[in-house]
Design an enzyme around this catalytic site. Sequence first.
Site, PDB file in Angstrom:
ATOM      1  CE  LYS A 154      59.300  32.422  22.158  1.00 52.24           C
ATOM      2  NZ  LYS A 154      59.223  31.850  23.172  1.00 52.24           N
ATOM      3  CG  HIS A 270      51.585  26.451  25.625  1.00 54.14           C
ATOM      4  ND1 HIS A 270      52.252  26.117  26.599  1.00 54.14           N
ATOM      5  CD2 HIS A 270      52.463  27.056  24.619  1.00 54.14           C
ATOM      6  CE1 HIS A 270      53.510  26.417  26.437  1.00 54.14           C
ATOM      7  NE2 HIS A 270      53.452  26.878  25.223  1.00 54.14           N
TER       8      HIS A 270
HETATM    9  C1  CAP Z   1      58.426  28.143  21.650  1.00 52.81           C
HETATM   10  C2  CAP Z   1      57.615  28.361  22.904  1.00 52.81           C
HETATM   11  C3  CAP Z   1      56.518  27.342  23.234  1.00 52.81           C
HETATM   12  C4  CAP Z   1      57.340  25.902  23.351  1.00 52.81           C
HETATM   13  C5  CAP Z   1      56.596  24.921  24.383  1.00 52.81           C
HETATM   14  C6  CAP Z   1      58.566  28.559  24.013  1.00 52.81           C
HETATM   15  O1  CAP Z   1      59.331  29.121  21.408  1.00 52.81           O
HETATM   16  O2  CAP Z   1      56.800  29.589  22.862  1.00 52.81           O
HETATM   17  O3  CAP Z   1      56.502  27.588  24.632  1.00 52.81           O
HETATM   18  O4  CAP Z   1      57.022  25.469  22.061  1.00 52.81           O
HETATM   19  O5  CAP Z   1      57.123  23.663  23.820  1.00 52.81           O
HETATM   20  O6  CAP Z   1      58.537  29.567  24.929  1.00 52.81           O
HETATM   21  O7  CAP Z   1      59.654  27.815  24.078  1.00 52.81           O
HETATM   22  P1  CAP Z   1      60.792  29.231  20.746  1.00 52.81           P
HETATM   23  P2  CAP Z   1      56.248  22.550  23.265  1.00 52.81           P
HETATM   24  O8  CAP Z   1      60.321  28.998  19.125  1.00 52.81           O
HETATM   25  O9  CAP Z   1      61.426  30.350  20.773  1.00 52.81           O
HETATM   26  O10 CAP Z   1      61.359  27.977  21.147  1.00 52.81           O
HETATM   27  O11 CAP Z   1      55.594  23.216  22.058  1.00 52.81           O
HETATM   28  O12 CAP Z   1      56.911  21.467  23.078  1.00 52.81           O
HETATM   29  O13 CAP Z   1      54.850  22.240  24.466  1.00 52.81           O
HETATM   30 MG    MG Z   2      56.262  29.498  24.752  1.00 51.79          MG
END
Ligand code: CAP
Ligand code: MG
Length: 422
Positions: A154, A270
């Site tokens: 991030k 993903h």
């Molecule tokens: C998590 C994440 C993922 C999500 C998607 C985001 O980051 O990288 O893309 O996990 O959801 O950008 O939100 P954070 P899922 O840890 O900052 O939330 O795994 O349910 O498909």
């Molecule tokens: Mg993500």
Amino acid sequence: MKNMHKLSLIDKKYRPNYEKEIIATYYLESDLPFAKAAQEIAIESSIGTWTDLSTLKPSVAKKLGPTVFYLNEKINLVKIAYPLGLFELGNLPQMLSALAGNIFGMKPIKNLRLEDIEMPRKYLKSFSGPCFGIDGVRKVLKIKNCPVLGSIIKPKVGLTSTEQADLAYNLWLNGIDVIKDDENLTSQTFNKFEDRARKVIKLRKKVEKQTGKEKFYIFNITGAPDQMLKRAKLVKKLGGKCVMIDIIITGLDNVDYLRRQNLGLILHGHRAGHAAFTRNPKHGISMLVIAKLARMVGIDELHTGTVVGKMQGSREEVVNINKALKEDWQHFHFLKEDWHGIKPTMPIASGGLHPGHLEKLVKILGQDLIINFGGGLHGHPKGSAAGAKACRQGIKLVSEMKSFKKNSKENPELFEALKYWG
Ligand code: CAP
Ligand code: MG
């Protein structure tokens, strides 16, 4: 053929043949009488259309016609058995164009959701399944009995390739096993794919030597098929171990294509965008179906939800999806139909997680899991390295089944994270 529309495909006494038919389960709401609506769904998704046809021979209708064998109006559920002859083996889009095609848009159908698909051995075996699977991923990492600890870099986008590689190095050094690109980072001008791959892999090799631990980076190769293949080959050539594909946006058939190239890379799935059709409980396609298909075409590790984090997904739903990925049976009826040697896919919990979620998360989803932290690591009050340490300390406690309450004080970074996020 005359009279096809007169409930001729309904047979509640019919016992489906799990070796020769694909079984689809639908949630159905319609203005038509329930059985009639189910019949129309069965016709449109197979051999027929809105009217009877002079061109449809009765012998063909007999051979290829599906059977609606289960109707439960109280819970709006319908089960249809489709003869395997309707489908081209090894062609997933063809199957979905039937079972998840026109039927969603038919005027008399108010709501329709494809809840589950059960596939016979011959159909399953026409796809490759995961190359690594859960055991393979664990073997690469040499991690046996504890969750794999992952992080998403991030901010999602904005770092240069050098900043990205340095940050990854720092996270690995502080206990993270696997690190991934975010879904909207591919090869933008500020962070070109090839630069990133070269720099990250160089530092991964360095950190592996320093720590004596196996690590991998998950490069997002999502794009057109030729682009994806080119980038996957580059990762392999440079000594990378894993690539990420946005399986919804780019399509499961592209995953299938990539898997068939046998590159020897772990395929990380993903699922960005899935909620456009999985979220409405009455209409669309369930995430369970997506997960099963992802396993069938060869995804080794797949995002499936967290229950406790930022993304929607009930406890029952996520637990069932993870079961479908991990177990060697496909469904719950008495004729236990198995995956016929198709390897299990490792579930990934990701989205809004911080170390304070770990105890509950592992209690609900178990230890056979990749657990990813993005904001819940880089947002640590003392920065990313402290965030990585906090996550590692948390993983250690949950894998030893030790209480956070009693033990967090001896783990200063974890203690700080718990104080900050609760
Ligand atoms: C998590 C994440 C993922 C999500 C998607 C985001 O980051 O990288 O893309 O996990 O959801 O950008 O939100 P954070 P899922 O840890 O900052 O939330 O795994 O349910 O498909
Ligand atoms: Mg993500």
